[in-house]
Design a protein around this motif. Structure first.
Motif, PDB file in Angstrom:
ATOM      1  N   SER A   1      10.828   1.957  16.535  1.00 38.82           N
ATOM      2  CA  SER A   1       9.387   2.091  16.767  1.00 38.82           C
ATOM      3  C   SER A   1       9.047   3.526  17.181  1.00 38.82           C
ATOM      4  O   SER A   1       7.878   3.906  17.223  1.00 38.82           O
ATOM      5  N   LEU A   2      10.076   4.304  17.477  1.00 38.04           N
ATOM      6  CA  LEU A   2       9.901   5.721  17.787  1.00 38.04           C
ATOM      7  C   LEU A   2       9.285   6.474  16.600  1.00 38.04           C
ATOM      8  O   LEU A   2       8.537   7.426  16.768  1.00 38.04           O
ATOM      9  N   ILE A   3       9.599   6.003  15.387  1.00 36.06           N
ATOM     10  CA  ILE A   3       9.114   6.663  14.175  1.00 36.06           C
ATOM     11  C   ILE A   3       7.666   6.255  13.911  1.00 36.06           C
ATOM     12  O   ILE A   3       7.372   5.082  13.718  1.00 36.06           O
ATOM     13  N   ILE A   4       6.773   7.232  13.911  1.00 36.97           N
ATOM     14  CA  ILE A   4       5.363   6.916  13.686  1.00 36.97           C
ATOM     15  C   ILE A   4       4.882   7.363  12.302  1.00 36.97           C
ATOM     16  O   ILE A   4       3.799   6.997  11.869  1.00 36.97           O
ATOM     17  N   GLU A   5       5.694   8.129  11.606  1.00 37.12           N
ATOM     18  CA  GLU A   5       5.354   8.490  10.225  1.00 37.12           C
ATOM     19  C   GLU A   5       6.641   8.709   9.448  1.00 37.12           C
ATOM     20  O   GLU A   5       7.561   9.385   9.911  1.00 37.12           O
ATOM     21  N   SER A   6       6.712   8.088   8.264  1.00 31.79           N
ATOM     22  CA  SER A   6       7.899   8.227   7.428  1.00 31.79           C
ATOM     23  C   SER A   6       7.498   7.998   5.977  1.00 31.79           C
ATOM     24  O   SER A   6       6.365   7.604   5.686  1.00 31.79           O
ATOM     25  N   GLU A   7       8.439   8.232   5.072  1.00 28.22           N
ATOM     26  CA  GLU A   7       8.205   7.919   3.667  1.00 28.22           C
ATOM     27  C   GLU A   7       9.504   7.425   3.054  1.00 28.22           C
ATOM     28  O   GLU A   7      10.596   7.779   3.510  1.00 28.22           O
ATOM     29  N   LYS A   8       9.381   6.585   2.031  1.00 25.60           N
ATOM     30  CA  LYS A   8      10.554   6.073   1.338  1.00 25.60           C
ATOM     31  C   LYS A   8      10.643   6.732  -0.027  1.00 25.60           C
ATOM     32  O   LYS A   8       9.678   6.736  -0.799  1.00 25.60           O
ATOM     33  N   VAL A   9      11.827   7.267  -0.319  1.00 26.72           N
ATOM     34  CA  VAL A   9      12.002   7.993  -1.568  1.00 26.72           C
ATOM     35  C   VAL A   9      13.486   7.991  -1.930  1.00 26.72           C
ATOM     36  O   VAL A   9      14.355   7.952  -1.055  1.00 26.72           O
ATOM     37  N   ALA A  10      13.759   8.007  -3.225  1.00 22.70           N
ATOM     38  CA  ALA A  10      15.143   8.141  -3.681  1.00 22.70           C
ATOM     39  C   ALA A  10      15.583   9.587  -3.494  1.00 22.70           C
ATOM     40  O   ALA A  10      14.801  10.516  -3.703  1.00 22.70           O
ATOM     41  N   VAL A  11      16.838   9.761  -3.095  1.00 19.80           N
ATOM     42  CA  VAL A  11      17.333  11.110  -2.846  1.00 19.80           C
ATOM     43  C   VAL A  11      18.715  11.295  -3.453  1.00 19.80           C
ATOM     44  O   VAL A  11      19.428  10.336  -3.736  1.00 19.80           O
ATOM     45  N   THR A  12      19.088  12.547  -3.637  1.00 19.55           N
ATOM     46  CA  THR A  12      20.437  12.907  -4.038  1.00 19.55           C
ATOM     47  C   THR A  12      20.735  14.271  -3.443  1.00 19.55           C
ATOM     48  O   THR A  12      19.916  14.845  -2.724  1.00 19.55           O
ATOM     49  N   VAL A  13      21.913  14.803  -3.752  1.00 21.45           N
ATOM     50  CA  VAL A  13      22.322  16.107  -3.217  1.00 21.45           C
ATOM     51  C   VAL A  13      22.752  16.994  -4.373  1.00 21.45           C
ATOM     52  O   VAL A  13      23.508  16.560  -5.267  1.00 21.45           O
ATOM     53  N   GLU A  14      22.265  18.220  -4.379  1.00 24.33           N
ATOM     54  CA  GLU A  14      22.619  19.185  -5.419  1.00 24.33           C
ATOM     55  C   GLU A  14      24.047  19.681  -5.203  1.00 24.33           C
ATOM     56  O   GLU A  14      24.383  20.155  -4.123  1.00 24.33           O
ATOM     57  N   LEU A  15      24.880  19.559  -6.232  1.00 23.76           N
ATOM     58  CA  LEU A  15      26.289  19.931  -6.112  1.00 23.76           C
ATOM     59  C   LEU A  15      26.601  21.329  -6.615  1.00 23.76           C
ATOM     60  O   LEU A  15      27.660  21.873  -6.306  1.00 23.76           O
ATOM     61  N   VAL A  16      25.710  21.908  -7.386  1.00 23.95           N
ATOM     62  CA  VAL A  16      25.966  23.238  -7.942  1.00 23.95           C
ATOM     63  C   VAL A  16      24.779  24.152  -7.653  1.00 23.95           C
ATOM     64  O   VAL A  16      23.758  23.724  -7.139  1.00 23.95           O
ATOM     65  N   GLY A  17      24.924  25.414  -8.003  1.00 24.07           N
ATOM     66  CA  GLY A  17      23.831  26.365  -7.802  1.00 24.07           C
ATOM     67  C   GLY A  17      24.176  27.371  -6.721  1.00 24.07           C
ATOM     68  O   GLY A  17      24.642  27.005  -5.642  1.00 24.07           O
ATOM     69  N   ASP A  18      23.957  28.639  -6.998  1.00 21.60           N
ATOM     70  CA  ASP A  18      24.259  29.693  -6.033  1.00 21.60           C
ATOM     71  C   ASP A  18      23.435  29.543  -4.766  1.00 21.60           C
ATOM     72  O   ASP A  18      23.919  29.822  -3.669  1.00 21.60           O
ATOM     73  N   CYS A  19      22.195  29.112  -4.894  1.00 23.34           N
ATOM     74  CA  CYS A  19      21.309  28.973  -3.734  1.00 23.34           C
ATOM     75  C   CYS A  19      21.109  27.522  -3.304  1.00 23.34           C
ATOM     76  O   CYS A  19      20.795  27.268  -2.141  1.00 23.34           O
ATOM     77  N   THR A  20      21.280  26.587  -4.235  1.00 18.94           N
ATOM     78  CA  THR A  20      20.846  25.211  -3.963  1.00 18.94           C
ATOM     79  C   THR A  20      21.961  24.211  -3.663  1.00 18.94           C
ATOM     80  O   THR A  20      21.672  23.063  -3.337  1.00 18.94           O
ATOM     81  N   ARG A  21      23.220  24.608  -3.751  1.00 18.19           N
ATOM     82  CA  ARG A  21      24.308  23.675  -3.440  1.00 18.19           C
ATOM     83  C   ARG A  21      24.144  23.125  -2.017  1.00 18.19           C
ATOM     84  O   ARG A  21      23.966  23.873  -1.065  1.00 18.19           O
ATOM     85  N   GLY A  22      24.187  21.802  -1.895  1.00 11.76           N
ATOM     86  CA  GLY A  22      24.034  21.167  -0.588  1.00 11.76           C
ATOM     87  C   GLY A  22      22.609  20.773  -0.256  1.00 11.76           C
ATOM     88  O   GLY A  22      22.371  20.082   0.735  1.00 11.76           O
ATOM     89  N   MET A  23      21.651  21.193  -1.063  1.00 11.08           N
ATOM     90  CA  MET A  23      20.251  20.858  -0.806  1.00 11.08           C
ATOM     91  C   MET A  23      19.996  19.389  -1.143  1.00 11.08           C
ATOM     92  O   MET A  23      20.460  18.885  -2.164  1.00 11.08           O
TER      93      MET A  23
END
Length: 293
Positions: free
Chosen positions: A236-258
């Motif tokens: 109940s601590l959470i007063i605003e949230s959203e539900k969305v599908a997510v994944t993690v970027e595995l490659v990319g010089d700048c985006t790996r881990g995003m």
């Protein structure tokens, strides 16, 4: 009323220490065990730090397990610039408990066993790189179905990094593990991201515990891991949230881990996670203060 059964998966640095202390003080929570992982500091120091926190709180009865000491594929990373070389601000601790108090059973096997013995009742709170969780689901693919819920501190929602250009530390420290967990753990999952913790931070003036100030070396109070733990105790601590599908970027010089948020449903993933956006800061502040008394 039955107590909530928690397992904590940590890489005990300053914010993990705060999260552990919050869990220990919660009256309706039972901590089944604490599994440790590489991360803020090397695994041996994580184990020592976890035992130090438990000793300060007179709770060395809680079993501590040694998990993975290195990521699946990523290069090792630590956060000594913030947490100190030992992970707890390099504060001397001559009377710190020894590693002989660590359980003989390996962390991943212990994690699997604790969840199996308490099917449908365990909330897993992961505040470290997700290596232990990734290895566990490889060994037991049915594991996520046996969990009540999973709370993660990690990832990001605005591509703002704190370790690389676009990467948050826990997801960068073991990017493949983060990818596996977000693909395979289809239990109810809630994530406290890096930007979320920054935008919901507490000022130091609301804190009174000398121990917490000491181990942060006066660098300010960023309770990253504590948000995931607090929400696991009381959603109940959470007063605003959203539900969305997510994944993690595995490659990319700048985006790996995003962490990638799929608002267009292009990934065709049925499982959507809850992304924390805002919390009741007064309620959260009180939980923090209670844990530091």
């Amino acid at each position: 009323m039955m107590k909530k059964k928690l397992i904590l998966d940590v890489d005990t640095g300053v914010d993990d220490a705060q999260a552990i202390m919050m869990a220990l003080i919660a009256p309706d929570v039972e901590i089944l065990g604490i599994t440790c992982c590489h991360g803020n500091t090397p695994l041996e120091k994580v184990l020592k730090n976890t035992l130090r926190v438990l000793k300060v709180c007179n709770r060395l009865d809680i079993p501590v397990y040694a998990g993975c000491s290195q990521p699946l594929l990523s290069n090792k990373q630590h956060a000594s610039d913030y947490h100190g070389k030992d992970g707890l601000g390099d504060v001397p601790a001559a009377d710190a408990p020894g590693l002989e108090l660590v359980q003989k059973k390996k962390g991943v096997q212990a994690l699997i066993k604790m969840i199996k013995q308490n099917q449908g009742e365990v909330t897993l709170v992961a505040t470290a790189p997700l290596t232990n969780l990734a290895v566990a689901v490889q060994l037991d693919p049915s594991l996520p179905k046996k969990l009540k819920a999973l709370y993660i501190m990690g990832g990001n929602i605005e591509s703002r990094g704190n370790t690389t250009t676009c990467g948050e530390f826990n997801f960068v420290a073991d990017t493949e593990a983060a990818y596996i967990v977000l693909e395979r753990y289809t239990c109810p999952t809630t994530i406290a991201t890096w930007e979320f913790t920054c935008s919901n931070s507490l000022p130091w003036k609301s804190q009174s515990a000398e121990y917490q100030k000491e181990i942060t070396a006066g660098k300010g109070f960023n309770a990253c891991d504590t948000y995931a733990l607090a929400a696991a105790i009381d959603d109940s601590l959470i007063i605003e949230s959203e539900k969305v599908a997510v994944t993690v970027e595995l490659v990319g010089d700048c985006t790996r881990g995003m962490m990638v948020l799929d608002y267009m449903d292009l990934l065709n993933k049925k499982h959507k996670v809850t992304i924390m956006k805002k919390v009741d800061l007064e309620k959260f502040k009180q939980m923090v203060i209670n844990s530091l008394k």
